[in-house]
Motif scaffolding. Sequence first.
Motif, PDB file in Angstrom:
ATOM      1  N   UNK A  14     -49.842 -91.523 -13.447  1.00 25.73           N
ATOM      2  CA  UNK A  14     -49.614 -92.320 -14.653  1.00 25.73           C
ATOM      3  C   UNK A  14     -48.116 -92.322 -14.942  1.00 25.73           C
ATOM      4  N   UNK A  15     -47.675 -93.332 -15.676  1.00 28.57           N
ATOM      5  CA  UNK A  15     -46.252 -93.388 -15.992  1.00 28.57           C
ATOM      6  C   UNK A  15     -45.890 -94.646 -16.741  1.00 28.57           C
ATOM      7  N   UNK A  16     -44.606 -94.785 -17.009  1.00 25.83           N
ATOM      8  CA  UNK A  16     -44.091 -95.990 -17.646  1.00 25.83           C
ATOM      9  C   UNK A  16     -44.263 -97.178 -16.690  1.00 25.83           C
ATOM     10  N   UNK A  17     -44.346 -98.396 -17.209  1.00 28.11           N
ATOM     11  CA  UNK A  17     -44.735 -99.549 -16.386  1.00 28.11           C
ATOM     12  C   UNK A  17     -43.834 -99.821 -15.182  1.00 28.11           C
ATOM     13  N   UNK A  18     -42.530 -99.504 -15.268  1.00 23.72           N
ATOM     14  CA  UNK A  18     -41.614 -99.858 -14.191  1.00 23.72           C
ATOM     15  C   UNK A  18     -41.403 -98.735 -13.173  1.00 23.72           C
ATOM     16  N   UNK A  19     -42.217 -97.705 -13.232  1.00 22.38           N
ATOM     17  CA  UNK A  19     -42.028 -96.535 -12.376  1.00 22.38           C
ATOM     18  C   UNK A  19     -42.865 -96.666 -11.104  1.00 22.38           C
ATOM     19  N   UNK A  20     -42.249 -96.358  -9.969  1.00 22.80           N
ATOM     20  CA  UNK A  20     -42.955 -96.295  -8.692  1.00 22.80           C
ATOM     21  C   UNK A  20     -42.589 -94.967  -8.042  1.00 22.80           C
ATOM     22  N   UNK A  21     -43.577 -94.270  -7.480  1.00 21.87           N
ATOM     23  CA  UNK A  21     -43.333 -92.977  -6.836  1.00 21.87           C
ATOM     24  C   UNK A  21     -43.790 -93.061  -5.388  1.00 21.87           C
TER      25      UNK A  21
ATOM     26  N   UNK B 148     -48.199 -96.581  -7.816  1.00 22.95           N
ATOM     27  CA  UNK B 148     -47.876 -97.397  -8.991  1.00 22.95           C
ATOM     28  C   UNK B 148     -48.663 -96.846 -10.173  1.00 22.95           C
ATOM     29  N   UNK B 149     -48.025 -96.795 -11.340  1.00 22.60           N
ATOM     30  CA  UNK B 149     -48.596 -96.010 -12.435  1.00 22.60           C
ATOM     31  C   UNK B 149     -49.750 -96.692 -13.154  1.00 22.60           C
ATOM     32  N   UNK B 150     -50.680 -95.860 -13.585  1.00 26.04           N
ATOM     33  CA  UNK B 150     -51.693 -96.261 -14.561  1.00 26.04           C
ATOM     34  C   UNK B 150     -51.174 -95.881 -15.946  1.00 26.04           C
ATOM     35  N   UNK B 151     -51.715 -96.487 -17.001  1.00 25.96           N
ATOM     36  CA  UNK B 151     -51.196 -96.222 -18.357  1.00 25.96           C
ATOM     37  C   UNK B 151     -51.422 -94.776 -18.798  1.00 25.96           C
ATOM     38  N   UNK B 152     -50.543 -94.313 -19.668  1.00 25.10           N
ATOM     39  CA  UNK B 152     -50.695 -92.993 -20.274  1.00 25.10           C
ATOM     40  C   UNK B 152     -51.954 -92.945 -21.135  1.00 25.10           C
ATOM     41  N   UNK B 153     -52.669 -91.848 -21.092  1.00 27.26           N
ATOM     42  CA  UNK B 153     -53.787 -91.636 -22.008  1.00 27.26           C
ATOM     43  C   UNK B 153     -53.280 -90.784 -23.176  1.00 27.26           C
TER      44      UNK B 153
END
Length: 215
Positions: free
Chosen positions: A76-83, A91-96
């Motif tokens: 999970x992460x901020x929308x523009x983050x890729x790891x 690619x991130x899923x939204x924060x819970x």
Amino acid sequence: MNEQTFSACAADLAEGFPDAEWIDLSPGRALLIPDWLTSSESAAIYRACLAQLPWEQPEVRLFGRQHPIPRRHAFVGDPDVIYRWSGLEQRPHPWIDSLVILRSRLTAAGFPFNSMLANHYRGGADSMGWHADNERELGDWPVVATVSLGQERRLGFKRRDGAGRLSLDLPDASLLLTSGAVQHHWLHGIGKSARKMEERISLTFRYINGRYIDS
């Protein structure tokens, strides 16, 4: 984040936790706070993560063959983050909500993380191989915060130059902060265990540097 800033922020975070322990991983260091969460907080966050995170078990390429990772994970992460790691592009899923609260506590202490990789160990057969969190997008001195929920597991460290080993038991509700120098000089991992073990979730918070996302 340099070592001096890391130490200052970590010391502030440790205020009010008498069992907090500094770990010497020269030239780096780590801080373990065994009771960073209450047992009820830990249990509630564990349940939320188990129910709400998009768990998966992707395959990575090892020795020319594809193998599923020996655990489940979710990013999970901020929308523009890729790891990117081990050939995977995450690619991130939204924060819970429960993770937003933890992130806010860490940010208030001076650790502005923008992503979190969760690992779900379903028993002693699930593990994490030797590695360092030193991918280019993590920057030059990547601080990592690990929150442990559920079964206590042992985290091993070994020097890249073979000069030393160390292990830490990470109990339920604990927080482990590792400095950037640790990632440069040490590998870490969680081995398999033949003992019967309950489930564990680790929440590993990182800051991913946007300069490297599209390069």
